[in-house]
Design an enzyme around this catalytic site. Structure first.
Site, PDB file in Angstrom:
ATOM      1  N   HIS A   1      21.388  57.651  93.005  1.00 18.46           N
ATOM      2  CA  HIS A   1      21.756  58.663  92.228  1.00 18.46           C
ATOM      3  C   HIS A   1      22.139  58.215  90.786  1.00 18.46           C
ATOM      4  O   HIS A   1      22.685  57.132  90.750  1.00 18.46           O
ATOM      5  CB  HIS A   1      22.764  59.781  92.521  1.00 18.46           C
ATOM      6  CG  HIS A   1      22.084  60.655  93.711  1.00 18.46           C
ATOM      7  ND1 HIS A   1      22.900  61.214  94.808  1.00 18.46           N
ATOM      8  CD2 HIS A   1      20.791  60.830  94.123  1.00 18.46           C
ATOM      9  CE1 HIS A   1      22.072  61.770  95.595  1.00 18.46           C
ATOM     10  NE2 HIS A   1      20.775  61.904  95.204  1.00 18.46           N
TER      11      HIS A   1
ATOM     12  N   ASP B   1      30.388  59.604  97.737  1.00 20.04           N
ATOM     13  CA  ASP B   1      29.261  60.554  98.199  1.00 20.04           C
ATOM     14  C   ASP B   1      28.750  60.530  99.698  1.00 20.04           C
ATOM     15  O   ASP B   1      27.883  59.882 100.144  1.00 20.04           O
ATOM     16  CB  ASP B   1      27.916  59.989  97.495  1.00 20.04           C
ATOM     17  CG  ASP B   1      28.163  60.267  95.955  1.00 20.04           C
ATOM     18  OD1 ASP B   1      27.280  61.103  95.244  1.00 20.04           O
ATOM     19  OD2 ASP B   1      28.959  59.513  95.293  1.00 20.04           O
TER      20      ASP B   1
ATOM     21  N   HIS C   1      25.269  60.762 103.311  1.00 22.55           N
ATOM     22  CA  HIS C   1      24.887  61.621 102.210  1.00 22.55           C
ATOM     23  C   HIS C   1      23.602  62.128 102.310  1.00 22.55           C
ATOM     24  O   HIS C   1      22.757  61.862 103.368  1.00 22.55           O
ATOM     25  CB  HIS C   1      25.024  60.741 100.906  1.00 22.55           C
ATOM     26  CG  HIS C   1      24.980  61.252  99.608  1.00 22.55           C
ATOM     27  ND1 HIS C   1      25.634  62.387  99.527  1.00 22.55           N
ATOM     28  CD2 HIS C   1      24.778  61.010  98.671  1.00 22.55           C
ATOM     29  CE1 HIS C   1      25.432  62.662  98.200  1.00 22.55           C
ATOM     30  NE2 HIS C   1      24.914  61.818  97.502  1.00 22.55           N
TER      31      HIS C   1
ATOM     32  N   HIS D   1      35.706  60.034  92.249  1.00 26.60           N
ATOM     33  CA  HIS D   1      34.381  60.901  91.972  1.00 26.60           C
ATOM     34  C   HIS D   1      34.489  62.362  92.038  1.00 26.60           C
ATOM     35  O   HIS D   1      34.142  62.894  92.997  1.00 26.60           O
ATOM     36  CB  HIS D   1      33.558  60.407  93.276  1.00 26.60           C
ATOM     37  CG  HIS D   1      31.954  60.770  93.201  1.00 26.60           C
ATOM     38  ND1 HIS D   1      31.621  61.718  93.607  1.00 26.60           N
ATOM     39  CD2 HIS D   1      31.116  59.941  92.525  1.00 26.60           C
ATOM     40  CE1 HIS D   1      30.387  61.765  93.365  1.00 26.60           C
ATOM     41  NE2 HIS D   1      29.695  60.770  92.816  1.00 26.60           N
TER      42      HIS D   1
ATOM     43  N   HIS E   1      24.359  54.007  96.256  1.00 24.99           N
ATOM     44  CA  HIS E   1      23.045  54.537  96.524  1.00 24.99           C
ATOM     45  C   HIS E   1      22.445  54.711  95.084  1.00 24.99           C
ATOM     46  O   HIS E   1      23.047  54.386  93.876  1.00 24.99           O
ATOM     47  CB  HIS E   1      23.180  56.060  96.971  1.00 24.99           C
ATOM     48  CG  HIS E   1      24.052  56.939  96.354  1.00 24.99           C
ATOM     49  ND1 HIS E   1      25.274  56.768  96.156  1.00 24.99           N
ATOM     50  CD2 HIS E   1      23.813  58.273  95.828  1.00 24.99           C
ATOM     51  CE1 HIS E   1      25.890  57.898  95.523  1.00 24.99           C
ATOM     52  NE2 HIS E   1      24.779  58.851  95.168  1.00 24.99           N
TER      53      HIS E   1
ATOM     54  N   ASP F   1      24.235  58.922  88.457  1.00 18.96           N
ATOM     55  CA  ASP F   1      25.598  58.844  88.065  1.00 18.96           C
ATOM     56  C   ASP F   1      26.457  57.522  88.734  1.00 18.96           C
ATOM     57  O   ASP F   1      27.376  57.152  88.302  1.00 18.96           O
ATOM     58  CB  ASP F   1      26.668  60.249  88.426  1.00 18.96           C
ATOM     59  CG  ASP F   1      26.418  60.418  89.800  1.00 18.96           C
ATOM     60  OD1 ASP F   1      25.409  60.071  90.648  1.00 18.96           O
ATOM     61  OD2 ASP F   1      27.265  60.896  90.513  1.00 18.96           O
ATOM     62  N   HIS F   2      25.502  56.736  89.554  1.00 21.02           N
ATOM     63  CA  HIS F   2      25.743  55.385  90.050  1.00 21.02           C
ATOM     64  C   HIS F   2      25.376  54.271  89.695  1.00 21.02           C
ATOM     65  O   HIS F   2      25.557  53.167  89.962  1.00 21.02           O
ATOM     66  CB  HIS F   2      25.736  55.662  91.661  1.00 21.02           C
ATOM     67  CG  HIS F   2      26.702  56.561  92.157  1.00 21.02           C
ATOM     68  ND1 HIS F   2      28.067  56.374  93.074  1.00 21.02           N
ATOM     69  CD2 HIS F   2      26.670  58.096  92.390  1.00 21.02           C
ATOM     70  CE1 HIS F   2      28.486  57.445  93.201  1.00 21.02           C
ATOM     71  NE2 HIS F   2      27.649  58.379  93.039  1.00 21.02           N
TER      72      HIS F   2
END
Length: 309
Positions: free
Chosen positions: A63, A206, A138, A265, A61, A65-66
């Site tokens: 976000h 997530d 998520h 994670h 996805h 942090d990814h």
């Protein structure tokens, strides 16, 4: 052989000893990356693996942090003189997101090809990999991935002889090629037995625990799963923000029975995830609290091969 390295195990924000989410697979000279959080390049450098052979980048996805490490990684791949196209895969909206990020990496010496996911489950065959993408639960559109390396059946000499397959075609047929000799077309299924057990790695972060994760993790050689929280009292927060506790991940693994599960994670508050593993292993004994840089080389089950002449 399939090499797997968990480059970063952190969620939300990087820590001095923990980079953000990323995993790399290597097979037959081709590399595949899942997610590209901040610190991915540093983790690759520490591991001694090159970003140049990365042919596919899959995103769970969007976000930060990814995906926040993507522009720098693409620039580094370009500076390494890569010219072959790179496939980017992820939920719908991928091209729009990457185009926005590329304002700081506008010129690349290779083409980006986009594969946007719109169905609940989709399968792709790219290079040596069979990639299954499956939608999870998520608070934004998010997917998990199952990476497989199939293995053809064993060469059956007697079968080849019975069908009068020329010996000079055997080697190519065993490699999966179709061969035409003297106007006759010979196919691999004429000389190969039933498909054998391949290699399989299932990855998800997530998400709340949903049945589809267990379906893809079933009998996997390695199941890499979010274990964001281990502390008591975090269950409500996990449900609110649609994440998983270590124990929920272990319950998925207990039903799916992969060869091994690596947790990843972690929340920044989870500074010592190994402290909770005794309780986790009561649910699934083959669970491990992974750390940045963990690597495994998966190999096919040994079977005696028939000579091919």
């Amino acid at each position: 052989m399939l090499d797997i390295c968990l480059l970063g195990t952190g969620g939300m924000m990087p820590l001095p000893y923990r980079w953000l989410t990323s995993m790399m697979a290597r097979c037959g000279g081709s590399s595949l990356l899942i997610d590209c959080g901040e610190g991915t390049q540093v983790a690759l450098k520490e591991k001694g693996w090159s970003p140049k052979p990365i042919d596919i980048i899959c995103f769970t996805h969007y976000h930060a942090d990814h995906i926040s490490g993507l522009p720098g990684l693409l620039l580094t791949m370009g500076n390494a003189e890569r010219t072959e196209p790179v496939v980017l895969m992820g939920p719908k909206g991928l091209e729009r997101v990457v185009t926005a990020l590329r304002c700081i990496a506008p010129e690349l010496p290779f083409e980006l090809r986009f594969a946007e996911l719109e169905e609940g489950q989709q399968q792709f065959h790219i290079g040596p990999y069979v990639i299954d993408a499956y939608r999870v639960n998520h608070n934004v559109l998010c997917y998990g991935y199952c990476i497989s390396i199939p293995r053809a059946g064993r060469f059956d000499m007697e079968r080849a002889k019975k069908q009068s397959v020329p010996m000079k075609a055997w080697s190519r047929l065993q490699k999966g090629e179709t061969v035409e000799i003297g106007g006759i077309c010979y196919t691999p299924d004429m000389v190969l037995g039933p498909e054998r057990k391949g290699l399989k790695v299932t990855y998800c972060t997530d998400t709340r625990p949903v049945p589809v994760i267990g379906e893809y993790a079933k009998d996997a050689d390695l199941f890499i799963c979010e274990g964001m929280y281990g502390e008591d009292g975090k269950e409500v927060k996990a449900r609110e923000y649609k994440h998983m506790t270590m124990y929920e991940a272990a319950q998925l693994a207990c039903k799916a029975q992969p060869g091994e599960m690596w947790l990843t994670h972690y929340s920044p508050s989870l500074t010592h995830p190994e402290e909770y593993m005794d309780k986790v292993r009561k649910i699934f004994p083959q669970a491990k609290a992974a750390r940045d840089g963990w690597t495994v080389s998966l190999t096919f089950e040994e079977e005696e091969e028939n000579p091919t002449g």
